[in-house]
Design a protein around this motif. Structure first.
Motif, PDB file in Angstrom:
ATOM      1  N   THR A 126     -15.454  -3.572  -8.763  1.00  0.00           N
ATOM      2  CA  THR A 126     -15.070  -3.545 -10.170  1.00  0.00           C
ATOM      3  C   THR A 126     -14.883  -4.979 -10.675  1.00  0.00           C
ATOM      4  OG1 THR A 126     -12.778  -3.326  -9.484  1.00  0.00           O
ATOM      5  CG2 THR A 126     -13.945  -1.288  -9.998  1.00  0.00           C
TER       6      THR A 126
ATOM      7  N   HIS B 133      -7.362  -2.744 -15.106  1.00  0.00           N
ATOM      8  CA  HIS B 133      -7.660  -2.481 -13.693  1.00  0.00           C
ATOM      9  C   HIS B 133      -8.108  -1.042 -13.420  1.00  0.00           C
ATOM     10  CE1 HIS B 133      -6.589  -1.510  -9.502  1.00  0.00           C
ATOM     11  NE2 HIS B 133      -6.967  -2.750  -9.238  1.00  0.00           N
TER      12      HIS B 133
ATOM     13  N   TYR C  75     -11.979   1.223 -12.589  1.00  0.00           N
ATOM     14  CA  TYR C  75     -12.339   2.236 -11.586  1.00  0.00           C
ATOM     15  C   TYR C  75     -12.886   3.499 -12.270  1.00  0.00           C
ATOM     16  CZ  TYR C  75     -10.826  -0.453  -7.577  1.00  0.00           C
ATOM     17  OH  TYR C  75     -10.738  -1.413  -6.597  1.00  0.00           O
TER      18      TYR C  75
ATOM     19  N   GLN D 154     -17.324  -0.061  -0.105  1.00  0.00           N
ATOM     20  CA  GLN D 154     -16.299  -0.237  -1.123  1.00  0.00           C
ATOM     21  C   GLN D 154     -15.053  -0.788  -0.461  1.00  0.00           C
ATOM     22  OE1 GLN D 154     -13.344   1.346  -2.384  1.00  0.00           O
ATOM     23  NE2 GLN D 154     -13.570   1.202  -4.594  1.00  0.00           N
TER      24      GLN D 154
ATOM     25  N   GLY E 274     -11.820  -1.125  -2.470  1.00  0.00           N
ATOM     26  CA  GLY E 274     -10.632  -1.007  -3.323  1.00  0.00           C
ATOM     27  C   GLY E 274      -9.412  -0.606  -2.497  1.00  0.00           C
TER      28      GLY E 274
ATOM     29  N   SER F 104      -6.068  -0.530  -4.073  1.00  0.00           N
ATOM     30  CA  SER F 104      -5.026   0.038  -4.945  1.00  0.00           C
ATOM     31  C   SER F 104      -5.188   1.568  -4.932  1.00  0.00           C
ATOM     32  CB  SER F 104      -5.226  -0.482  -6.377  1.00  0.00           C
ATOM     33  OG  SER F 104      -6.510  -0.100  -6.834  1.00  0.00           O
TER      34      SER F 104
ATOM     35  N   GLY G  66      -8.381   2.423  -6.534  1.00  0.00           N
ATOM     36  CA  GLY G  66      -9.499   1.962  -5.712  1.00  0.00           C
ATOM     37  C   GLY G  66      -9.741   2.885  -4.531  1.00  0.00           C
TER      38      GLY G  66
ATOM     39  N   SER H 211      -6.841  -8.463  -9.340  1.00  0.00           N
ATOM     40  CA  SER H 211      -6.720  -7.788  -8.051  1.00  0.00           C
ATOM     41  C   SER H 211      -5.257  -7.503  -7.719  1.00  0.00           C
ATOM     42  CB  SER H 211      -7.351  -8.625  -6.945  1.00  0.00           C
ATOM     43  OG  SER H 211      -7.231  -7.923  -5.737  1.00  0.00           O
TER      44      SER H 211
END
Ligand code: FMN
Length: 448
Positions: free
Chosen positions: A135, A153, A157, A224, A226, A228, A231, A335
């Motif tokens: 992202t 953020h 996503y 991937q 992510g 969070s 994510g 991030s």
């Protein structure tokens, strides 16, 4: 001992992961803008039978309160870069087995053209392509360059979900796998197997025919990272290979478990998602020798680069806070992982930690035997499928790993000696014997 997957982390710029160690005498990364550098790295990976070469990417740069600090340019912290897609393309002719994983942003790339570029790479590589879905960590500066408004953020996503849904329709549904007949006495392709795509999503719209026919893997292998909650949800639904940062066995076990749980929640099998941890090491003849070598790497970097580097990933200027400010008081739309991972620490702790490895893995420093022990312990203890090797000094660190640590892993049966399990990257990573995504993956519902 489980059989590990191994990839090499690379970056088409002089420095990587928010560090700036390019002055180290063994570093030749400043030659990243020559084809010879990339051919050498690819040869190194393929001779060692690594699963893939991973090309990280970013679009943004370091800015502090809207101004690019001179040190970012002086130490080539971020810019200039080259395009990972073009590098991957340039490496097709000099590789036959190595997987090539390119990083592509769902924030700034128009999906229709993007789908064609990836399908072309997958086609010409014979199904060796992977896509690291990002992202974009450096979103706040990247959007300015693309003339866009900043996207928050979690909304990025949501954009990723919409982008993926659109490109899946082209990769999986637009051309059936046997649409091309190439029969000079008959026809080139069967019109009944070519389908128009209709997509009206919350972020993207596309109505058309696939500009490319189906490539060997259809959808390239999806990587991937992510971390969070948003994510992880996207990763659990779509990711086939999830990267996690480095950490203790307990931390990595927690990440791996959470990612697999997200996959199960999305109706997939826990082991359908391969979890790979970033891993960095400094090898020495003795532990003390390795520590000396690690110190030499740290000394190659100017300490002032750290503030600019942290700002590049988070937009936060740590020099403007009192050193004892708890990190829990800070927040970002960039991030979030790079703030959350320092919960319980102060601004001063973060600056010290960041200097040593930025966003990259903290190196394991020791003898080849000690490093192999650590790799095996992490893989078994945290239920990891493999590692993304993140060199501290390129290509010297990779050569050291390949020559000293890899033979030990092979002796222990932790890494295969030859390429196996099929010709596509997906077959090699999953061992499924199928170069297409499984029916349980959300992309599969777009097939005819
Ligand atoms: N982000 C990028 O924008 N480009 C990259 O090339 C990239 N490579 C990554 C490689 C690894 C091994 C890891 C652990 C992360 C990488 N990231 C990259 C960052 C992730 O995409 C993601 O933004 C980050 O883990 C933070 O997650 P969050 O945004 O969900 O908080």
């Amino acid at each position: 001992m489980r059989s590990l997957k191994l990839g090499l982390f690379e970056n088409a710029q002089t420095n990587a992961s928010g560090t700036a160690t390019w002055r180290h005498p063994d570093s030749r990364r400043h030659l990243f803008d020559t084809l010879g550098y990339w051919q050498e790295v690819a040869r190194l990976c393929e001779d060692a039978k690594l699963d893939f070469l991973f090309l990280a990417d970013a679009w943004g740069w370091s800015e502090i309160a809207g101004v690019r600090p001179p040190i970012a340019t002086e130490e080539t912290l971020d810019l200039p870069r080259l395009d990972p897609f073009v590098i991957a393309s340039a490496l097709l002719a000099s590789t036959t087995d190595l997987g090539l994983v390119v990083t592509g942003s769902v924030l700034v790339e128009p999906p229709y053209g993007f789908a064609r570029r990836l399908a072309t790479l997958d086609q010409l590589s014979g199904g060796r392509l992977g896509w690291n879905v990002v992202t974009t960590g450096t979103a706040d500066t990247a959007v300015k360059a693309f003339g866009m408004d900043m996207v928050a953020h979690d909304d990025r996503y949501a954009m990723a979900e919409d982008f993926l849904d659109l490109v899946y329709k082209y990769w999986e549904g637009a051309w059936e796998p046997d649409a091309l007949e190439k029969d000079k006495a008959g026809r080139f392709a069967d019109p009944a197997k070519v389908h128009p795509v209709e997509h009206d999503g919350p972020y993207f719209r596309s109505h058309g025919y696939g500009n490319t026919a189906r490539s060997p893997q259809g959808t390239p292998v999806l990587f991937q990272a992510g971390a969070s909650p948003a994510g992880r949800r996207v990763g659990g639904r779509h990711g086939e290979c999830m990267f996690v940062g480095s950490g203790s066995v307990e931390q990595l076990a927690g990440h791996a478990k959470a990612i697999r749980a997200e996959a199960v929640r999305a109706g997939r099998k826990a082991d359908e998602v391969k979890v790979m941890s970033a891993f960095s090491c400094v090898v020495g003849a003795t532990t003390a020798d390795a520590e000396r070598r690690w110190q030499r790497i740290l000394d190659a970097q100017r300490p002032e680069v750290t503030v600019a580097s942290y700002a590049m990933f988070t937009g936060l200027d740590l020099s403007s806070y009192a050193p004892d400010t708890p990190m829990t008081e800070l927040s970002t739309e960039m991030s979030q992982t790079q703030v959350a991972r320092f919960a319980g620490k102060t601004v001063d702790d973060v600056l010290a930690d960041w200097h040593t490895h930025g966003v990259g893995a903290r190196p394991v420093v020791g003898t080849a035997e000690e490093i192999a022990d650590e790799i095996c312990a992490l893989a078994e203890g945290a239920d990891l499928d493999g590692f993304l090797l993140s060199p501290t000094v390129q290509p010297a660190s990779t050569v050291e790993f390949v020559e000293s640590v890899l033979p030990i892993l092979r002796e222990r049966g932790a890494f295969r000696g030859e390429y196996a399990d099929g010709e596509s990257l997906r077959e090699r990573l999953t061992g499924s014997g199928d170069r297409a995504l499984p029916a349980s993956h959300p992309a599969a519902r777009h097939r005819h």
